[in-house]
Design a protein around this motif. Structure first.
Motif, mmCIF file in Angstrom:
data_model
loop_
_atom_site.group_PDB
_atom_site.id
_atom_site.type_symbol
_atom_site.label_atom_id
_atom_site.label_comp_id
_atom_site.label_asym_id
_atom_site.label_seq_id
_atom_site.Cartn_x
_atom_site.Cartn_y
_atom_site.Cartn_z
ATOM 1 N N ASP A 1 0.856 -1.188 0.000
ATOM 2 C CA ASP A 1 0.000 0.000 0.000
ATOM 3 C C ASP A 1 0.889 1.234 0.000
ATOM 4 O O ASP A 1 1.878 1.301 0.742
ATOM 5 N N LEU A 2 0.565 2.201 -0.840
ATOM 6 C CA LEU A 2 1.287 3.475 -0.888
ATOM 7 C C LEU A 2 0.307 4.568 -1.267
ATOM 8 O O LEU A 2 -0.303 4.536 -2.346
ATOM 9 N N THR A 3 0.157 5.552 -0.392
ATOM 10 C CA THR A 3 -0.799 6.632 -0.627
ATOM 11 C C THR A 3 -0.123 7.974 -0.386
ATOM 12 O O THR A 3 0.436 8.203 0.687
ATOM 13 N N SER B 1 0.253 7.454 -4.730
ATOM 14 C CA SER B 1 1.264 6.767 -5.546
ATOM 15 C C SER B 1 1.441 7.471 -6.884
ATOM 16 O O SER B 1 1.665 6.832 -7.910
ATOM 17 N N ASP B 2 1.308 8.812 -6.869
ATOM 18 C CA ASP B 2 1.471 9.590 -8.094
ATOM 19 C C ASP B 2 2.959 9.754 -8.427
ATOM 20 O O ASP B 2 3.842 9.432 -7.625
ATOM 21 N N THR C 1 5.217 11.813 -5.943
ATOM 22 C CA THR C 1 5.539 11.112 -4.696
ATOM 23 C C THR C 1 6.560 10.020 -4.937
ATOM 24 O O THR C 1 7.493 9.833 -4.147
ATOM 25 N N LEU C 2 6.404 9.279 -6.037
ATOM 26 C CA LEU C 2 7.347 8.204 -6.355
ATOM 27 C C LEU C 2 8.754 8.759 -6.567
ATOM 28 O O LEU C 2 9.735 8.186 -6.084
ATOM 29 N N GLU D 1 4.299 11.822 0.547
ATOM 30 C CA GLU D 1 3.929 10.512 1.103
ATOM 31 C C GLU D 1 3.050 10.698 2.328
ATOM 32 O O GLU D 1 3.363 11.460 3.233
ATOM 33 N N HIS E 1 2.230 4.335 4.000
ATOM 34 C CA HIS E 1 2.745 3.219 3.205
ATOM 35 C C HIS E 1 2.891 1.965 4.043
ATOM 36 O O HIS E 1 3.048 2.030 5.269
ATOM 37 N N SER F 1 7.378 -0.637 -6.888
ATOM 38 C CA SER F 1 6.118 -1.235 -7.332
ATOM 39 C C SER F 1 5.091 -1.172 -6.208
ATOM 40 O O SER F 1 5.434 -1.188 -5.020
ATOM 41 N N VAL F 2 3.837 -1.093 -6.591
ATOM 42 C CA VAL F 2 2.721 -1.144 -5.658
ATOM 43 C C VAL F 2 1.829 -2.286 -6.103
ATOM 44 O O VAL F 2 1.279 -2.245 -7.218
ATOM 45 N N LEU G 1 5.720 1.082 -10.872
ATOM 46 C CA LEU G 1 5.354 2.476 -11.139
ATOM 47 C C LEU G 1 6.548 3.392 -11.348
ATOM 48 O O LEU G 1 6.395 4.514 -11.828
#
Length: 370
Positions: free
Chosen positions: A288-290, A292-293, A296-297, A333, A336, A359-360, A365
């Motif tokens: 989980d990653l919030t 995930s744009d 942010t990555l 972020e 996560h 990766s998510v 990504l």
């Protein structure tokens, strides 16, 4: 006890008070009076002199000197600022049999950078390979293999398009002031000792492009010294080129210091192995990653690679808490759950960590730029 400095206003008032006392005036003259104007001018000149003395005092010490005076301090230790260097590589081109491409032939890349051949090349079997270097110094001339270059001026019997067969690497800008300062401080803290670990660090970092050095005495037997080097590019890739490794090896083997005129290098009898570091590719897998744009990555990748560069050492682990802290502090972020790595990142004796992909779930990504 530290020297108590006075402001220019205090100094000006003190002058007016002193003059009025000396002349036995009934009151202290104001700033608009003749004495006030003279006091202001004298206070200003004294303040300028004090500023100059304070500036000169700072130039005596490596930690506070400016660049020009750092150069003077460095010269006392036989050191100099590392100059900008052009990227070097090789190109392959087609042509008519036995046609010669002369040294100095210019080629252009689509990004606007120019490259110049550094040797003659004779076409054999319809093709030839020749060494070349970027016309401009700095990292802008670095170029991966497979890129196309175009002849600036046509050459009879030579194809107008060539391919980079050996990546252009080692292009570096002039050494920044703080890196230069750090090298001088390191040498001051570690004076020459005829082949100590610190001596090998100093010799290796003399070469532009060397960003990390690790010394292992007797790792390959008695009388041996293993020197591992890293050279980070703008994308965090630490693996240096073979040409840089050879430059370091040749330098350590012995050279005449241009500043002191003295011979420096490994002690007689020491067998030195200069080793190119390997990359330990690390994939970050999130359950989980919030959010995930893209922004942010990129921030996560930047933070993690900064951690790897700051704390990564051959044979040393990257603690899991360091990794999660770097991710949590990335701009954007919010939350996560890191599925992998689930523990410390172990680096081999010849490895440095490099973030490879993010990766998510099942989706990749972000991938490390080439």
């Amino acid at each position: 006890m530290p020297w108590q400095t006075t402001s220019i206003t205090e100094r000006e008032l003190r002058l007016r008070e002193g003059i009025s006392t000396g002349l036995k005036l009934a009151a202290i003259p104001g700033r608009a009076s003749n004495i006030g104007v003279i006091s202001a001018e004298v206070a200003g000149e004294i303040d300028d002199l004090h500023q100059h003395i304070a500036y000169q005092a700072k130039q005596r010490f490596t930690k506070s000197a400016d660049l020009e005076n750092l150069k003077n301090i460095a010269a006392e230790y036989g050191m100099s600022q590392r100059q900008a260097v052009p990227a070097t590589g090789a190109i392959q081109f087609d042509g008519s049999e036995s046609v010669t491409l002369e040294t100095g032939t210019r080629w252009k890349h689509a990004n606007g950078q120019f490259y110049v051949t550094t040797a003659d090349a004779i076409v054999s079997g319809g093709t030839a390979t020749v060494t070349a270097e970027a016309e401009a110094t700095g990292t802008a001339g670095n170029l991966i293999a497979g890129q196309e270059l175009t002849l600036v001026s046509p050459v009879s019997g030579i194809a107008s398009v060539a391919t980079v067969s050996t990546a252009f690497t080692v292009g570096r800008a002039i050494e920044d002031t703080e890196t230069f300062r750090a090298r001088i401080l390191y040498r001051q803290a570690n004076p020459p000792m005829g082949g100590s670990n610190a001596d090998y660090v100093v010799w290796a970092t003399d070469i532009p492009g060397v960003d990390g050095v690790w010394i292992s005495p007797q790792a390959m037997g008695l009388g041996t010294v293993t020197v591992r080097i890293a050279s980070y590019d703008e994308n965090g890739w630490p693996v240096p080129s073979e040409s840089l490794r050879q430059k370091v090896a040749d330098h350590i083997d012995g050279y005449i210091n241009e500043i002191t005129g003295q011979w420096e290098g490994r002690p007689s009898g020491a067998q030195v192995f200069v080793v190119v570091i390997d990359a330990n590719l690390v994939d970050l897998e999130f359950s989980d990653l919030t959010p995930s744009d893209t922004k942010t990555l990129k921030a996560i990748a930047s933070n993690v690679q900064a951690l790897f560069r700051r704390s990564g050492e051959p044979g040393q682990d990257i603690r899991h808490s360091w990794l999660t802290a770097a991710i949590s502090s990335a701009v954007g972020e919010d939350y996560h759950t890191l599925a992998s790595p689930s523990g410390p990142i172990a680096n081999g004796v010849n490895e440095l960590p490099v973030i490879n992909a993010i990766s998510v779930g099942e989706d990749t990504l972000w991938e490390r730029p080439e």
